[in-house]
Write a protein that holds these residues in place. Structure first.
Motif, PDB file in Angstrom:
ATOM      1  N   PRO A  81       0.799  -1.221   0.000  1.00  0.00           N
ATOM      2  CA  PRO A  81       0.000   0.000   0.000  1.00  0.00           C
ATOM      3  C   PRO A  81       0.833   1.273   0.000  1.00  0.00           C
ATOM      4  N   VAL A  82       2.109   1.179   0.325  1.00  0.00           N
ATOM      5  CA  VAL A  82       2.974   2.359   0.335  1.00  0.00           C
ATOM      6  C   VAL A  82       3.629   2.559  -1.030  1.00  0.00           C
ATOM      7  N   THR A  83       4.239   1.506  -1.574  1.00  0.00           N
ATOM      8  CA  THR A  83       4.937   1.635  -2.861  1.00  0.00           C
ATOM      9  C   THR A  83       4.020   1.402  -4.049  1.00  0.00           C
ATOM     10  N   GLY A  84       2.891   0.707  -3.819  1.00  0.00           N
ATOM     11  CA  GLY A  84       1.978   0.382  -4.909  1.00  0.00           C
ATOM     12  C   GLY A  84       2.432  -0.771  -5.778  1.00  0.00           C
ATOM     13  N   SER A  85       3.582  -1.340  -5.469  1.00  0.00           N
ATOM     14  CA  SER A  85       4.168  -2.380  -6.318  1.00  0.00           C
ATOM     15  C   SER A  85       3.961  -3.762  -5.729  1.00  0.00           C
ATOM     16  N   GLY A  86       4.303  -4.785  -6.507  1.00  0.00           N
ATOM     17  CA  GLY A  86       4.039  -6.149  -6.070  1.00  0.00           C
ATOM     18  C   GLY A  86       5.216  -7.091  -6.203  1.00  0.00           C
ATOM     19  N   GLY A  87       5.443  -7.583  -7.398  1.00  0.00           N
ATOM     20  CA  GLY A  87       6.473  -8.585  -7.643  1.00  0.00           C
ATOM     21  C   GLY A  87       5.933  -9.623  -8.611  1.00  0.00           C
ATOM     22  N   MET A  88       6.325 -10.869  -8.433  1.00  0.00           N
ATOM     23  CA  MET A  88       5.867 -11.952  -9.300  1.00  0.00           C
ATOM     24  C   MET A  88       5.849 -13.236  -8.488  1.00  0.00           C
ATOM     25  N   LEU A  89       5.390 -14.328  -9.110  1.00  0.00           N
ATOM     26  CA  LEU A  89       5.316 -15.585  -8.372  1.00  0.00           C
ATOM     27  C   LEU A  89       5.768 -16.751  -9.223  1.00  0.00           C
ATOM     28  N   ILE A  90       6.042 -17.829  -8.543  1.00  0.00           N
ATOM     29  CA  ILE A  90       6.386 -19.089  -9.193  1.00  0.00           C
ATOM     30  C   ILE A  90       5.453 -20.156  -8.634  1.00  0.00           C
ATOM     31  N   GLY A  91       5.012 -21.067  -9.499  1.00  0.00           N
ATOM     32  CA  GLY A  91       4.103 -22.098  -9.029  1.00  0.00           C
ATOM     33  C   GLY A  91       3.823 -23.137 -10.095  1.00  0.00           C
ATOM     34  N   ARG A  92       2.824 -23.959  -9.812  1.00  0.00           N
ATOM     35  CA  ARG A  92       2.468 -25.070 -10.689  1.00  0.00           C
ATOM     36  C   ARG A  92       1.024 -24.891 -11.170  1.00  0.00           C
ATOM     37  N   VAL A  93       0.812 -25.129 -12.454  1.00  0.00           N
ATOM     38  CA  VAL A  93      -0.530 -24.989 -13.024  1.00  0.00           C
ATOM     39  C   VAL A  93      -1.467 -25.992 -12.369  1.00  0.00           C
ATOM     40  N   ASN A  94      -2.607 -25.480 -11.883  1.00  0.00           N
ATOM     41  CA  ASN A  94      -3.633 -26.344 -11.309  1.00  0.00           C
ATOM     42  C   ASN A  94      -4.749 -26.583 -12.316  1.00  0.00           C
ATOM     43  N   GLN A  95      -5.198 -25.490 -12.963  1.00  0.00           N
ATOM     44  CA  GLN A  95      -6.327 -25.579 -13.886  1.00  0.00           C
ATOM     45  C   GLN A  95      -6.222 -24.465 -14.915  1.00  0.00           C
ATOM     46  N   VAL A  96      -6.595 -24.762 -16.164  1.00  0.00           N
ATOM     47  CA  VAL A  96      -6.604 -23.772 -17.237  1.00  0.00           C
ATOM     48  C   VAL A  96      -8.021 -23.666 -17.773  1.00  0.00           C
ATOM     49  N   GLY A  97      -8.616 -22.483 -17.651  1.00  0.00           N
ATOM     50  CA  GLY A  97      -9.964 -22.278 -18.146  1.00  0.00           C
ATOM     51  C   GLY A  97     -10.054 -22.437 -19.651  1.00  0.00           C
ATOM     52  N   ALA A  98     -11.214 -22.856 -20.130  1.00  0.00           N
ATOM     53  CA  ALA A  98     -11.394 -23.123 -21.561  1.00  0.00           C
ATOM     54  C   ALA A  98     -11.220 -21.871 -22.413  1.00  0.00           C
ATOM     55  N   GLY A  99     -11.406 -20.686 -21.823  1.00  0.00           N
ATOM     56  CA  GLY A  99     -11.259 -19.445 -22.574  1.00  0.00           C
ATOM     57  C   GLY A  99      -9.932 -18.755 -22.378  1.00  0.00           C
ATOM     58  N   HIS A 100      -9.020 -19.386 -21.690  1.00  0.00           N
ATOM     59  CA  HIS A 100      -7.694 -18.799 -21.466  1.00  0.00           C
ATOM     60  C   HIS A 100      -6.771 -19.153 -22.629  1.00  0.00           C
ATOM     61  N   PRO A 101      -5.922 -18.214 -23.090  1.00  0.00           N
ATOM     62  CA  PRO A 101      -5.023 -18.508 -24.220  1.00  0.00           C
ATOM     63  C   PRO A 101      -4.093 -19.686 -23.988  1.00  0.00           C
ATOM     64  N   ALA A 102      -3.836 -20.018 -22.734  1.00  0.00           N
ATOM     65  CA  ALA A 102      -2.942 -21.143 -22.438  1.00  0.00           C
ATOM     66  C   ALA A 102      -3.657 -22.489 -22.474  1.00  0.00           C
ATOM     67  N   HIS A 103      -4.971 -22.478 -22.720  1.00  0.00           N
ATOM     68  CA  HIS A 103      -5.711 -23.739 -22.796  1.00  0.00           C
ATOM     69  C   HIS A 103      -5.166 -24.573 -23.969  1.00  0.00           C
ATOM     70  N   GLY A 104      -4.737 -25.791 -23.668  1.00  0.00           N
ATOM     71  CA  GLY A 104      -4.122 -26.642 -24.679  1.00  0.00           C
ATOM     72  C   GLY A 104      -2.634 -26.429 -24.831  1.00  0.00           C
ATOM     73  N   VAL A 105      -2.121 -25.383 -24.215  1.00  0.00           N
ATOM     74  CA  VAL A 105      -0.670 -25.099 -24.244  1.00  0.00           C
ATOM     75  C   VAL A 105      -0.027 -25.531 -22.932  1.00  0.00           C
ATOM     76  N   LEU A 106      -0.642 -25.104 -21.829  1.00  0.00           N
ATOM     77  CA  LEU A 106      -0.178 -25.521 -20.510  1.00  0.00           C
ATOM     78  C   LEU A 106      -1.028 -26.680 -20.007  1.00  0.00           C
ATOM     79  N   GLN A 107      -0.401 -27.543 -19.240  1.00  0.00           N
ATOM     80  CA  GLN A 107      -1.084 -28.678 -18.646  1.00  0.00           C
ATOM     81  C   GLN A 107      -0.981 -28.600 -17.124  1.00  0.00           C
ATOM     82  N   PRO A 108      -1.958 -29.134 -16.412  1.00  0.00           N
ATOM     83  CA  PRO A 108      -1.829 -29.194 -14.958  1.00  0.00           C
ATOM     84  C   PRO A 108      -0.503 -29.842 -14.555  1.00  0.00           C
ATOM     85  N   GLY A 109       0.162 -29.201 -13.636  1.00  0.00           N
ATOM     86  CA  GLY A 109       1.468 -29.689 -13.192  1.00  0.00           C
ATOM     87  C   GLY A 109       2.632 -28.934 -13.795  1.00  0.00           C
TER      88      GLY A 109
END
Length: 343
Positions: A81-109
């Protein structure tokens, strides 16, 4: 648009406001049609934000963890709330919505790093596992949502996740540098952290042995490391909040000519004028620091009558992730620095 590509439906109580600008986001499940659900492992909080949190609560990891959880619980995202900034994250795909551009590109895991700010990423933290103050990282158990317009990169198999995350966190910086650096320039990089080191390495490649490359930082040890890795031609140990002193040091180092390009990667505020005064008339300043104030930069340049082009790096340049990972692969000394300092 028929689908919510920008995540507008995740904004709480502010109609028509984009998620980054919104005060609060809704991170609740289920995952929607144009969204990607991520099981989060680590948050790489941006340097300016992490420093502000440490200054506020102290260096105790327990207190830092509590403050991060408090922000996320209150706002539904990690936006300081002071700087207004965030960062980024690292993780594992759980689910890809049917309307997301990564659908069929990324897989769970699949393991990915997000390349958009945590300040616009709906996030829930279930547990803080560890805090790493030296590298601005917080390991967690939780989930995050990436919108259809959100950028990401699959983690490479030839380097540790933590190394890739450290580089991808600031990958927009060297990618923009390569657009502006030309042989024969005098270039200064202010700040010897992750983005500063990457910018120096990329600028050195783009100068092709013609021109001069200066590294500026308050830490003599950090500068000695950069010099030892031959990432710069000269180092200037300066306090970037003391604009006139920085200008005088740069003027002496350049025989009064000043710089064609100054790249500000400082993690503290009040460094705008040091950058502006160090560039020659008609030159360019690129601000990558999240502590940059537009008001201070614009009015400051006007106040000293400086004809300077000022750019704000937005963190995205097409191909930025690949360029940065290739830079680490091509520069063994730079990779060793990242492995020593940030992994």
């Amino acid at each position: 648009m028929s689908r919510d590509h920008y995540g507008l439906s995740r904004v709480v109580g502010e109609k028509g406001v984009l998620p980054q600008r919104a005060r609060t986001l809704d991170p609740s499940l289920p995952c929607r049609e144009a969204e990607l659900l991520i099981d989060v492992e680590s948050l790489n909080i941006d340097a300016a934000s992490f420093k502000q949190i440490k200054d506020e609560v102290g260096a105790d990891p327990t207190r830092i963890a509590a403050r991060v959880r408090e922000i996320v619980l209150e706002r539904g995202k990690m936006q300081n709330p002071v700087t207004g900034s965030g960062g980024m994250l690292i993780g594992r795909v759980n689910q890809v919505g049917a309307g997301h551009p990564a659908h069929g590109v990324l897989q769970p895991g699949d393991r990915i790093a997000t390349l958009v700010s945590l300040s616009l990423t709906p996030l829930r933290i279930d547990e803080v596992k560890a805090v790493h103050p030296s590298i601005d990282r917080v390991d967690i158990r939780g989930q995050a949502i990436l919108f259809a317009t959100g950028l990401y990169a699959k983690l490479p198999e030839d380097m540790p996740d933590t190394l890739a995350l450290a580089a991808l966190d600031v990958c927009g910086a060297p990618a923009l540098v390569t657009r502006w650096v030309r042989p024969g320039m005098t270039v200064a990089v202010l700040g010897a952290g992750k983005s500063g080191a990457l910018c120096l390495a990329q600028a050195r490649r783009d100068l092709k042995g013609q021109g001069r490359l200066l590294a500026l930082d308050i830490s003599g040890q950090a500068l000695a490391t950069l010099k030892g890795l031959e990432l710069c031609d000269a180092t200037l140990q300066v306090d970037a909040t003391r604009a006139v002193e920085v200008m005088e040091a740069v003027s002496e180092a350049t025989q009064g000519a000043l710089c064609d390009l100054v790249i500000n990667c400082a993690s503290v505020g009040n460094t705008e004028m040091a950058s502006i005064l160090s560039v020659k008339d008609g030159g360019t300043v690129i601000f990558f620091s999240m502590a940059t104030s537009f008001t201070a930069a614009a009015l400051g340049a006007e106040g000293v009558g400086k004809d300077v082009t000022m750019l704000v790096g937005n963190g995205y340049v097409p191909g930025h992730a690949q360029l940065t990972l290739e830079l680490l692969r091509a520069e063994p000394a730079l990779r060793r620095l990242f492995e020593t300092r940030y992994v």
